[in-house]
Design an enzyme around this catalytic site. Structure first.
Site, PDB file in Angstrom:
ATOM      1  N   GLU A  42       0.863  -1.187   0.000  1.00 44.16           N
ATOM      2  CA  GLU A  42       0.000   0.000   0.000  1.00 44.16           C
ATOM      3  C   GLU A  42       0.898   1.234   0.000  1.00 44.16           C
ATOM      4  OE1 GLU A  42      -3.704   1.738  -0.279  1.00 44.16           O
ATOM      5  OE2 GLU A  42      -3.161  -0.370  -0.466  1.00 44.16           O
ATOM      6  N   GLU A  54      -0.346   9.653  -5.985  1.00 47.42           N
ATOM      7  CA  GLU A  54       0.756   8.704  -5.977  1.00 47.42           C
ATOM      8  C   GLU A  54       1.012   8.161  -7.374  1.00 47.42           C
ATOM      9  OE1 GLU A  54      -1.041   8.291  -1.747  1.00 47.42           O
ATOM     10  OE2 GLU A  54      -1.279   6.500  -2.984  1.00 47.42           O
ATOM     11  N   ASP A  90      -7.081   2.738   2.691  1.00 43.41           N
ATOM     12  CA  ASP A  90      -6.744   1.463   3.324  1.00 43.41           C
ATOM     13  C   ASP A  90      -7.941   0.514   3.321  1.00 43.41           C
ATOM     14  OD1 ASP A  90      -4.109   2.388   4.103  1.00 43.41           O
ATOM     15  OD2 ASP A  90      -5.154   3.665   5.537  1.00 43.41           O
TER      16      ASP A  90
END
Length: 500
Positions: free
Chosen positions: A297, A328, A482
Site C-alpha cells: 500500500e 501517488e 486502506d
C-alpha cells in the site's frame, strides 16, 4: 404471446419509472433485469434524474459483489501503526496562535510556521498530504494541544493497523499485525488481531490529522473540497523498525497473504538513512516465501529519487500487488518519466484514459505484463474520489470485477460514516463516457449503471472500472484508501499458477 410480452414489458416499464420517481431504495429484481435491456437503458436515462442512477448502481453492487470461491484464512499486515488524533486544521492552528497567510510547501516541517504554510498550500488545492515534523519537543506540545482540543477524536491509525482493522471485520479471517503498538493503540485494536509481543512498546506513536471541509475558509484561503493534512514525529514508523520482526513472525503465523505498508514514512529521514534502510527492507521482504503474494500500500511521497528506488531496482518488482491514489500514480510516473509525466497535477476528476496509460506502463515496465520479466507485480488497485480501477495481468487474479466494486462500495458507505450505502447521501461523479487511453489507438467506453463495471483490455492487461457513489457530506476521509484496498483484497483470489 408476443402482445402479452409487450404488454408486460410496458407494465414493468411503467412500474419501474414509478419506482424511480418515488425514489424507492429497493427495486424488485424483475425490474433490474429489464433495466439492462438496451432500449430501456436509453429511455430511462433520458427520463430520469440522476438520483435514480445512484439507486441502480447501489442495487447492482448488492447483486454482483460476491466473495471468491477460495478465501484467505490468514493475512499478515505490517508495519506502520499509530494513534490518529483527528482535529479541525483551522481550529488547531488558531489554538496554536498562528495567523493565516500564504501557502508554501515544505518537504519536512521544522516549526509551527512551516506547518501553517504547508497546511494552507494543500488546503487551497483541496489535496491530501503527509509530512514529517522534525522537532520532537515542539511536536509533542502540538500533539498535546491537538488531543485536548474540543472535539478532537482518537482513532486507530497507520495504514497497516487500518488495513488490519478492516480485515478483522471478517470473522473467518485471522489477522497478524506487526508495528509499533503502544498501550492506547492496543486497547483500540479489534480483539481478533494478533500482535506479537515484540511489537508492543511503552508509548504510542501519535499522528496529527488536520481536517478541513469543502468550502471552509481561513483568511483568504478557501478549500475546494474536503481533505486532510497529516504530520507526525514518528521515528519508529519512520525507520520501519518493525519490518524484521514482521518478516520473522511469518514463519510461525504462516499467512496466505502479506500486506505491507509504511514505506512512505522513511523518506522524511533523509537520503543517507533511507538508502541503506531500503536495501535492508528489500532484503527482509525478499526472505518472504515466494508463493505468498505481497500487497504494497503506497502513500503520499515527495522525493522522486526515493520513489524511483522503490519502483526500479527495489521494492515494486518483488511485490505482487499495489494500492495507490491519483497523486501517488502521477508522482510515480513523473519519477520514472512515464506517460503524462509533464502534467504538474490532475485537474478535477482524473482522466480515465491518462490513468489507464500510467497503470499499463507500470505493469509493462515494472510488472509481469512482459512474460519474460522477472518482476512479480501483476495487480494495481487504483482509487480516486469518483471511480476506482483494478488493472491486472491476465492469468494471476480472479474475481476482480467483484473486488473493484467491493472497494467502491466501502468508499461510498464509510465516507458517510455508515455500514451500508445510503443512496440519498451520495452522488455519482464519475464520467459516463471515457476512453481506454489518452492517445490512439483507443476505445470509447461508457458506464452502464445496471452493470457498473466497465472492462477493457490492453495486451495482456485487463482493466475493471467502477464508479464511486461519492458521499455528499463526508464524515471521515482518513483510512479510506486502506479500507478500499483491504476490501479489494478480501474479494480477490489468486489463481493457482501453472508453471510456465
Amino acid at each position: 404471446s408476443i402482445m402479452w410480452r409487450k404488454a408486460s414489458a410496458a407494465a414493468l416499464l411503467a412500474l419501474a419509472v414509478g419506482y424511480f420517481y418515488n425514489g424507492s431504495p429497493d427495486l424488485p429484481e424483475q425490474i433490474l433485469q429489464y433495466i439492462s435491456l438496451p432500449n430501456f437503458q436509453q429511455s430511462y436515462q433520458s427520463q430520469n434524474s440522476q438520483n435514480s442512477l445512484e439507486q441502480v448502481i447501489s442495487a447492482a453492487w448488492e447483486t454482483l459483489i460476491t466473495l471468491p470461491t477460495r478465501q484467505w484464512s490468514k493475512v499478515a499486515v505490517g508495519v506502520n501503526a499509530c494513534v490518529d488524533v483527528v482535529v479541525s486544521g483551522v481550529g488547531l492552528l488558531q489554538a496554536l496562535a498562528v495567523d493565516p497567510g500564504t501557502g508554501l510547501d515544505h518537504e519536512v516541517l521544522h516549526s509551527k510556521e512551516d506547518l501553517k504554510e504547508a497546511f494552507i498550500h494543500y488546503m487551497e488545492r483541496g489535496a491530501a498530504a503527509e509530512r514529517f515534523f522534525s522537532d520532537k519537543e515542539v511536536f509533542q506540545r502540538i500533539a498535546r494541544a491537538a488531543a485536548e482540543y474540543p472535539g478532537a477524536k482518537l482513532y486507530v491509525g497507520g495504514n497497516a493497523a487500518l488495513i488490519g482493522q478492516k480485515l478483522a471485520t471478517y470473522p473467518d479471517l485471522m489477522v497478524l499485525l506487526c508495528g509499533p503498538v503502544g498501550p492506547k493503540l492496543h486497547e483500540m485494536l479489534d480483539e481478533q488481531i494478533v500482535v506479537p509481543p515484540e511489537s508492543l512498546q511503552e508509548t504510542d506513536e501519535f499522528h496529527l490529522i488536520l481536517e478541513y471541509k469543502a468550502g471552509e475558509q481561513w483568511g483568504s484561503t478557501q478549500a475546494p473540497q474536503a481533505n486532510r493534512f497529516i504530520f507526525s514525529h514518528d521515528v519508529s514508523n519512520g525507520e520501519m523498525s518493525s519490518l524484521e520482526t514482521f518478516v520473522a513472525s511469518l514463519d510461525e503465523f504462516q499467512p496466505e497473504l502479506v500486506v505491507l505498508s509504511g514505506l512512505h514514512m522513511m523518506e522524511g529521514q533523509g537520503r543517507e538513512l533511507w538508502e541503506d534502510r531500503l536495501k535492508e527492507a528489500v532484503s527482509a521482504i525478499s526472505d518472504i516465501r515466494k508463493d505468498i503474494p505481497i500487497h504494497l500500500e503506497l502513500a503520499s511521497m515527495t522525493d522522486k529519487d526515493y520513489m524511483n528506488s522503490i519502483m526500479q531496482e527495489q521494492v515494486m518488482p518483488i511485490v505482487s500487488s499495489i494500492g495507490l491514489n491519483e497523486q501517488e500514480l502521477l508522482f510515480l510516473s513523473q519519477a520514472g518519466e512515464g506517460p503524462h509525466a509533464d502534467m504538474t497535477a490532475w485537474k478535477g476528476i482524473p482522466d480515465v484514459g491518462r490513468v489507464s496509460d500510467i497503470l499499463h506502463w507500470i505493469l509493462e515496465q515494472h510488472g509481469r505484463s512482459d512474460p519474460s520479466s522477472e518482476a512479480d507485480l501483476t495487480r494495481i488497485h487504483f482509487h480516486t474520489l469518483a471511480y476506482h480501477i483494478l488493472a491486472t495481468v491476465d492469468g494471476y487474479w480472479g474475481n476482480q470485477a467483484a473486488a473493484v466494486m467491493a472497494g467502491a462500495r466501502v468508499a461510498s458507505s464509510q465516507a458517510c460514516g455508515l455500514q451500508s450505502v445510503d443512496v440519498s447521501k451520495v452522488e455519482l461523479k464519475a464520467p459516463q463516457e471515457f476512453h481506454s487511453s489518452h492517445t490512439e489507438p483507443r476505445e470509447k467506453l461508457s458506464l452502464n449503471p445496471a452493470e457498473p463495471v466497465t472492462v477493457w483490455r490492453r495486451g495482456n492487461v485487463t482493466f475493471h472500472l467502477t464508479p464511486v457513489l461519492v458521499c455528499k457530506q463526508p464524515l471521515r476521509t482518513v483510512g479510506l484508501g486502506d479500507a478500499i484496498s483491504a476490501e479489494g483484497l478480501v474479494y480477490s483470489e489468486l489463481k493457482t499458477q501453472q508453471p510456465f
